[in-house]
Motif scaffolding. Sequence first.
Motif, PDB file in Angstrom:
ATOM      1  N   GLY A 179       0.735  -1.415   0.068  1.00 31.24           N
ATOM      2  CA  GLY A 179      -0.070  -0.112   0.063  1.00 31.24           C
ATOM      3  C   GLY A 179       0.686   1.303   0.132  1.00 31.24           C
ATOM      4  O   GLY A 179       0.423   2.263  -0.186  1.00 31.24           O
ATOM      5  N   THR A 180       2.162   1.164   0.152  1.00 29.84           N
ATOM      6  CA  THR A 180       3.103   2.362   0.165  1.00 29.84           C
ATOM      7  C   THR A 180       3.427   2.767  -0.994  1.00 29.84           C
ATOM      8  O   THR A 180       4.039   3.781  -1.412  1.00 29.84           O
ATOM      9  CB  THR A 180       4.078   2.148   1.196  1.00 29.84           C
ATOM     10  OG1 THR A 180       4.939   1.300   0.724  1.00 29.84           O
ATOM     11  CG2 THR A 180       3.684   1.845   2.690  1.00 29.84           C
ATOM     12  N   ILE A 181       3.388   1.933  -2.215  1.00 31.30           N
ATOM     13  CA  ILE A 181       3.426   2.322  -3.509  1.00 31.30           C
ATOM     14  C   ILE A 181       2.805   3.514  -3.892  1.00 31.30           C
ATOM     15  O   ILE A 181       1.595   3.507  -3.847  1.00 31.30           O
ATOM     16  CB  ILE A 181       3.535   0.855  -4.561  1.00 31.30           C
ATOM     17  CG1 ILE A 181       4.245  -0.202  -3.836  1.00 31.30           C
ATOM     18  CG2 ILE A 181       3.876   1.265  -6.230  1.00 31.30           C
ATOM     19  CD1 ILE A 181       5.734  -0.082  -4.130  1.00 31.30           C
ATOM     20  N   ASP A 182       3.671   4.274  -4.797  1.00 30.29           N
ATOM     21  CA  ASP A 182       2.710   5.273  -5.093  1.00 30.29           C
ATOM     22  C   ASP A 182       2.128   5.100  -6.592  1.00 30.29           C
ATOM     23  O   ASP A 182       1.040   5.826  -6.735  1.00 30.29           O
ATOM     24  CB  ASP A 182       3.855   6.388  -5.497  1.00 30.29           C
ATOM     25  CG  ASP A 182       4.452   7.176  -4.230  1.00 30.29           C
ATOM     26  OD1 ASP A 182       3.614   7.191  -3.394  1.00 30.29           O
ATOM     27  OD2 ASP A 182       5.458   7.583  -4.190  1.00 30.29           O
ATOM     28  N   GLY A 183       2.405   4.169  -7.285  1.00 31.88           N
ATOM     29  CA  GLY A 183       1.659   3.940  -8.676  1.00 31.88           C
ATOM     30  C   GLY A 183       1.278   2.440  -8.739  1.00 31.88           C
ATOM     31  O   GLY A 183       1.014   1.878  -7.784  1.00 31.88           O
TER      32      GLY A 183
END
Length: 135
Positions: free
Chosen positions: A96-100
């Motif tokens: 969930g911390t991935i930006d894309g």
Amino acid sequence: MITGSCLCGAIRYEIANPLQFARNCHCSMCRKVTGAAFATWAYVEVSNFRWVQGEEQLGQYQSSPEVTRTFCKVCGSTMQYVAKQAYQDAFGLALGTIDGDPGCKPMRHVMVGSKASWFEITDHLPQSQEAAPSE
């Protein structure tokens, strides 16, 4: 390049290669650390990962003798699951911390033997009662 950050943006990172072995963990510790029915982790090779900003804002909590979890000291975002012996050259990154687009999707549910009684798994992904080895 895959980028990611915590909720407040104090911590930012880059990953050079695609993520792999994403899974939804239903163990009680992952539920508590996220406040959700499960945590979704993807494994990242240390050699492909770089903190871009805010590494000093990482807090650590040793949730068991073999596992350390990291989080942002500012906003509390869950960041990593670091298993000392199981994956010495890799760690679990909170997907969930991935930006894309992380370039992968969860491939299974693990630790379903201890899943939340109030949550029903309704997707088609394989399930393991315990932690499953990396596929």
